[in-house]
Scaffold this motif. Structure first.
Motif, short mmCIF file in Angstrom:
data_model
loop_
_atom_site.label_atom_id
_atom_site.label_comp_id
_atom_site.label_asym_id
_atom_site.label_seq_id
_atom_site.Cartn_x
_atom_site.Cartn_y
_atom_site.Cartn_z
N THR A 1 47.31 37.30 34.99
CA THR A 1 46.65 38.52 35.40
C THR A 1 45.03 38.14 35.08
O THR A 1 44.65 37.42 34.28
N LYS B 1 35.33 44.88 45.59
CA LYS B 1 35.60 43.69 46.77
C LYS B 1 35.09 42.42 46.06
O LYS B 1 35.75 41.37 46.44
N LEU C 1 37.59 41.00 43.49
CA LEU C 1 38.90 40.57 44.16
C LEU C 1 38.67 39.31 44.94
O LEU C 1 39.41 38.32 45.12
N LYS D 1 40.66 35.75 44.26
CA LYS D 1 41.38 34.89 45.35
C LYS D 1 40.86 33.61 45.39
O LYS D 1 41.54 32.59 45.92
N HIS E 1 47.74 39.46 39.31
CA HIS E 1 47.61 40.77 39.12
C HIS E 1 46.11 41.05 38.72
O HIS E 1 45.66 39.96 38.10
N VAL E 2 45.45 42.03 38.74
CA VAL E 2 44.27 42.53 38.37
C VAL E 2 44.02 43.65 37.74
O VAL E 2 44.62 44.69 37.96
N ALA F 1 49.64 42.36 42.37
CA ALA F 1 49.12 41.45 43.49
C ALA F 1 49.33 41.96 44.86
O ALA F 1 48.54 41.73 45.69
N LEU G 1 46.57 44.14 46.25
CA LEU G 1 44.96 43.64 46.38
C LEU G 1 44.19 43.83 47.69
O LEU G 1 43.08 44.07 47.88
N ASN G 2 45.20 43.64 48.66
CA ASN G 2 44.67 43.75 50.10
C ASN G 2 44.40 45.25 50.45
O ASN G 2 43.42 45.27 51.00
N LEU H 1 43.37 47.43 47.83
CA LEU H 1 41.92 47.60 47.45
C LEU H 1 40.73 46.99 47.97
O LEU H 1 39.57 47.60 47.92
N MET H 2 41.02 45.95 49.07
CA MET H 2 39.84 45.34 49.66
C MET H 2 39.35 46.34 50.72
O MET H 2 38.40 45.99 51.30
N ALA I 1 39.25 52.38 42.64
CA ALA I 1 40.91 51.94 42.67
C ALA I 1 41.75 53.40 42.37
O ALA I 1 42.91 53.13 42.70
#
Length: 199
Positions: A4, A84, A87, A91, A99-100, A146, A149-150, A152-153, A161
């Motif tokens: 995380t 962004k 994230l 990456k 996980h974020v 995880a 995440l895409n 969220l981008m 979020a």
């Protein structure tokens, strides 16, 4: 279990308050320092801080911490740009799926225990989203699997979020934490925090 990363979103200009909320003091430290120390006390693998407005003066106050400092050049466009930036850095830093957990710097009553409980809930329930529940809502801090995440981008502008919470209600587990309701947006909010500290 995937590691995380904690991303502290601290890029805003605090326009409603009139001066940088990140630099307000509580218990002898700034709100941003509080958030960083709370995050560093957890089981998270890394802590990242996204700055924007007032980045130079803020950096001077926090550069000694074991964190990754990030600059959002487009902070004026809204929170999505800071998400962004954070994230992308996660990456770049982490080769494995991560996980974020998103934190804000203006919730001074957030505790290390809450953040660890969120990570534990993620591991135990296998839900994709772990949020904090307070004042009749679910909000920050929020932890995302995880696999999300895409998505969220793809956020834009003022979108945060929380957009994914309405999209995936079945994927959420919430941890009650009433103290998260105190966030510092106005001078009245800060006065309430000072009153609490004095009591």
């Amino acid at each position: 279990m995937a590691p995380t990363s904690i991303i502290i979103l601290a890029a805003g200009a605090s326009s409603r308050l009139g001066h940088a909320k990140q630099q307000l003091y509580y218990q002898g430290k700034t709100l941003l320092q509080h958030a960083i120390e709370t995050a560093l006390g957890t089981k998270a693998e890394q802590v990242l801080v996204v700055l924007g407005a007032n980045a130079d003066s803020l950096t001077a106050q926090i550069s000694h911490y074991n964190i990754s400092l990030l600059q959002n050049e487009e902070w004026e466009s809204g929170m999505a740009s800071s998400i962004k930036v954070g994230l992308k850095a996660v990456k770049d830093f982490q080769s494995a799926p991560t996980h974020v957990l998103f934190m804000l710097c203006d919730q001074p009553l957030i505790t290390t225990e809450l953040l660890n409980a969120m990570m534990q809930a993620k591991e135990q329930t296998h839900k994709e989203i772990v949020g904090s529940s307070y004042a009749g809502t679910i909000g920050a801090p929020m932890l995302f699997d995880a696999s999300l995440l895409n998505e969220l981008m793809q956020l834009s502008g003022q979108e945060g979020a929380k957009k994914l919470l309405s999209k995936y209600p079945e994927k959420i587990v919430a941890i009650p934490f009433p103290d998260a309701a105190l966030d510092i947006d106005t001078q009245q909010d800060y006065q309430a925090l000072q009153d609490l500290e004095a009591s």
